[in-house]
Write a protein that holds these residues in place. Sequence first.
Motif, PDB file in Angstrom:
ATOM      1  N   SER A   2     -19.752 -11.715   3.102  1.00  0.00           N
ATOM      2  CA  SER A   2     -19.147 -10.864   4.116  1.00  0.00           C
ATOM      3  C   SER A   2     -18.547  -9.645   3.448  1.00  0.00           C
ATOM      4  O   SER A   2     -17.780  -9.762   2.501  1.00  0.00           O
ATOM      5  N   LEU A   3     -18.925  -8.494   3.924  1.00  0.00           N
ATOM      6  CA  LEU A   3     -18.376  -7.260   3.380  1.00  0.00           C
ATOM      7  C   LEU A   3     -17.273  -6.700   4.252  1.00  0.00           C
ATOM      8  O   LEU A   3     -16.781  -5.599   4.034  1.00  0.00           O
ATOM      9  N   SER A   4     -16.842  -7.468   5.250  1.00  0.00           N
ATOM     10  CA  SER A   4     -15.809  -6.980   6.155  1.00  0.00           C
ATOM     11  C   SER A   4     -14.459  -6.899   5.485  1.00  0.00           C
ATOM     12  O   SER A   4     -13.585  -6.160   5.931  1.00  0.00           O
ATOM     13  N   ASP A   5     -14.264  -7.646   4.389  1.00  0.00           N
ATOM     14  CA  ASP A   5     -12.972  -7.641   3.720  1.00  0.00           C
ATOM     15  C   ASP A   5     -13.039  -6.938   2.363  1.00  0.00           C
ATOM     16  O   ASP A   5     -12.264  -7.221   1.467  1.00  0.00           O
ATOM     17  N   VAL A   6     -13.964  -5.979   2.233  1.00  0.00           N
ATOM     18  CA  VAL A   6     -14.184  -5.334   0.945  1.00  0.00           C
ATOM     19  C   VAL A   6     -12.971  -4.514   0.512  1.00  0.00           C
ATOM     20  O   VAL A   6     -12.765  -4.300  -0.668  1.00  0.00           O
ATOM     21  N   ASN A   7     -12.154  -4.049   1.445  1.00  0.00           N
ATOM     22  CA  ASN A   7     -10.992  -3.249   1.097  1.00  0.00           C
ATOM     23  C   ASN A   7      -9.701  -4.035   1.220  1.00  0.00           C
ATOM     24  O   ASN A   7      -8.663  -3.495   1.560  1.00  0.00           O
ATOM     25  N   VAL A   8      -9.768  -5.328   1.007  1.00  0.00           N
ATOM     26  CA  VAL A   8      -8.567  -6.146   1.034  1.00  0.00           C
ATOM     27  C   VAL A   8      -8.170  -6.438  -0.403  1.00  0.00           C
ATOM     28  O   VAL A   8      -8.982  -6.968  -1.164  1.00  0.00           O
ATOM     29  N   PRO A   9      -6.946  -6.121  -0.842  1.00  0.00           N
ATOM     30  CA  PRO A   9      -5.911  -5.438  -0.083  1.00  0.00           C
ATOM     31  C   PRO A   9      -6.236  -3.961   0.172  1.00  0.00           C
ATOM     32  O   PRO A   9      -6.965  -3.349  -0.590  1.00  0.00           O
ATOM     33  N   GLU A  10      -5.677  -3.448   1.243  1.00  0.00           N
ATOM     34  CA  GLU A  10      -5.978  -2.083   1.674  1.00  0.00           C
ATOM     35  C   GLU A  10      -5.436  -1.059   0.670  1.00  0.00           C
ATOM     36  O   GLU A  10      -4.350  -1.239   0.125  1.00  0.00           O
ATOM     37  N   PRO A  11      -6.182   0.031   0.430  1.00  0.00           N
ATOM     38  CA  PRO A  11      -5.642   1.129  -0.381  1.00  0.00           C
ATOM     39  C   PRO A  11      -4.426   1.748   0.314  1.00  0.00           C
ATOM     40  O   PRO A  11      -4.364   1.813   1.537  1.00  0.00           O
ATOM     41  N   ILE A  12      -3.475   2.190  -0.478  1.00  0.00           N
ATOM     42  CA  ILE A  12      -2.258   2.790   0.063  1.00  0.00           C
ATOM     43  C   ILE A  12      -2.511   4.261   0.358  1.00  0.00           C
ATOM     44  O   ILE A  12      -2.934   5.022  -0.514  1.00  0.00           O
ATOM     45  N   VAL A  13      -2.241   4.647   1.583  1.00  0.00           N
ATOM     46  CA  VAL A  13      -2.439   6.029   2.026  1.00  0.00           C
ATOM     47  C   VAL A  13      -1.167   6.821   1.736  1.00  0.00           C
ATOM     48  O   VAL A  13      -0.060   6.305   1.947  1.00  0.00           O
ATOM     49  N   LEU A  30       3.716   5.793  -4.495  1.00  0.00           N
ATOM     50  CA  LEU A  30       3.633   4.658  -3.571  1.00  0.00           C
ATOM     51  C   LEU A  30       2.897   3.477  -4.195  1.00  0.00           C
ATOM     52  O   LEU A  30       3.298   2.322  -4.022  1.00  0.00           O
ATOM     53  N   GLU A  31       1.815   3.765  -4.918  1.00  0.00           N
ATOM     54  CA  GLU A  31       1.072   2.681  -5.563  1.00  0.00           C
ATOM     55  C   GLU A  31       1.900   2.012  -6.653  1.00  0.00           C
ATOM     56  O   GLU A  31       1.870   0.782  -6.800  1.00  0.00           O
ATOM     57  N   ALA A  32       2.641   2.833  -7.425  1.00  0.00           N
ATOM     58  CA  ALA A  32       3.500   2.254  -8.465  1.00  0.00           C
ATOM     59  C   ALA A  32       4.618   1.430  -7.830  1.00  0.00           C
ATOM     60  O   ALA A  32       4.959   0.347  -8.309  1.00  0.00           O
ATOM     61  N   ARG A  33       5.188   1.926  -6.749  1.00  0.00           N
ATOM     62  CA  ARG A  33       6.248   1.176  -6.060  1.00  0.00           C
ATOM     63  C   ARG A  33       5.718  -0.147  -5.552  1.00  0.00           C
ATOM     64  O   ARG A  33       6.364  -1.201  -5.703  1.00  0.00           O
ATOM     65  N   ALA A  34       4.542  -0.129  -4.937  1.00  0.00           N
ATOM     66  CA  ALA A  34       3.956  -1.367  -4.416  1.00  0.00           C
ATOM     67  C   ALA A  34       3.642  -2.343  -5.543  1.00  0.00           C
ATOM     68  O   ALA A  34       3.836  -3.556  -5.403  1.00  0.00           O
ATOM     69  N   LEU A  35       3.188  -1.809  -6.686  1.00  0.00           N
ATOM     70  CA  LEU A  35       2.823  -2.684  -7.799  1.00  0.00           C
ATOM     71  C   LEU A  35       4.051  -3.344  -8.424  1.00  0.00           C
ATOM     72  O   LEU A  35       4.060  -4.538  -8.700  1.00  0.00           O
ATOM     73  N   PHE A  36       5.116  -2.559  -8.622  1.00  0.00           N
ATOM     74  CA  PHE A  36       6.275  -3.086  -9.343  1.00  0.00           C
ATOM     75  C   PHE A  36       7.257  -3.841  -8.460  1.00  0.00           C
ATOM     76  O   PHE A  36       7.999  -4.689  -8.947  1.00  0.00           O
ATOM     77  N   THR A  37       7.274  -3.542  -7.152  1.00  0.00           N
ATOM     78  CA  THR A  37       8.168  -4.268  -6.262  1.00  0.00           C
ATOM     79  C   THR A  37       7.511  -5.482  -5.633  1.00  0.00           C
ATOM     80  O   THR A  37       8.193  -6.351  -5.104  1.00  0.00           O
ATOM     81  N   GLY A  38       6.164  -5.505  -5.681  1.00  0.00           N
ATOM     82  CA  GLY A  38       5.451  -6.625  -5.062  1.00  0.00           C
ATOM     83  C   GLY A  38       5.351  -6.520  -3.562  1.00  0.00           C
ATOM     84  O   GLY A  38       4.924  -7.457  -2.886  1.00  0.00           O
ATOM     85  N   LYS A  39       5.702  -5.347  -3.003  1.00  0.00           N
ATOM     86  CA  LYS A  39       5.636  -5.127  -1.568  1.00  0.00           C
ATOM     87  C   LYS A  39       4.784  -3.900  -1.281  1.00  0.00           C
ATOM     88  O   LYS A  39       4.972  -2.857  -1.905  1.00  0.00           O
ATOM     89  N   GLY A  40       3.882  -4.039  -0.328  1.00  0.00           N
ATOM     90  CA  GLY A  40       2.984  -2.946   0.033  1.00  0.00           C
ATOM     91  C   GLY A  40       1.609  -3.127  -0.562  1.00  0.00           C
ATOM     92  O   GLY A  40       1.438  -3.768  -1.587  1.00  0.00           O
ATOM     93  N   GLY A  41       0.623  -2.574   0.118  1.00  0.00           N
ATOM     94  CA  GLY A  41      -0.741  -2.673  -0.349  1.00  0.00           C
ATOM     95  C   GLY A  41      -1.400  -3.995  -0.021  1.00  0.00           C
ATOM     96  O   GLY A  41      -2.403  -4.345  -0.606  1.00  0.00           O
TER      97      GLY A  41
END
Length: 203
Positions: free
Chosen positions: A10-21, A191-202
């Motif tokens: 299934s390719l429906s979940d190819v962007n999981v986790p979603e990229p941060i906009v 935003l990507e660094a924040r999500a990576l280091f806090t464990g929240k987001g993305g």
Amino acid sequence: MSKELLHTDSLSDVNVPEPIVPVPTSDNGDASVYRSLGWVYALEAKLAWLMRVILFVAMISLGLLMAAQVFMRYVISLPFLGMEEMAPMLAVWIYFFGMAYCSRERDHIEGGVMALLTHNRTVLLSLRLLGSIICLVALVVFLKFGYDFASFNIQVNRKSSYMRLPKYLWDFSMIFGLGLMVFYMMLQIFLEARALFTGKGGE
């Protein structure tokens, strides 16, 4: 085995986790990764409105200009060579501001090969952060070359051949467009660094 490894069932979940906009949408505006940035996005909303206006005016003007050129060249046989200069100028403004707006929405073409191999959030966020940093470095290099080119044209007072318009009218589109892309890429990296280091987001 390879089917399980690549998740090709299934390719429906190819962007999981979603990229941060870089800019939140109405769907994810309350996400934790965007917290305490309300003042930034309040200013950014005005910037986005200005970009939309510039893009709209430039696209309408380019369409009307091309229609006028066709009419003058093929209907009344009086082509105006100045239009051959105006059309590329409008086109580059559309191109570079379109690039910036695309960076804002994160709508550019983006490969998701690693998402086929793993859904590990930390791995994907780390790779996306690395990719964003590489893109930022490339943008800064291009912006430096664009600035040097515009400075040269201003110093020698270069003008167009027929309408004698200053060449920096073309060059500024590159500087503003790349500058806006740098801004959105820096925001995306934060935003990507924040999500990576806090464990929240993305997610």
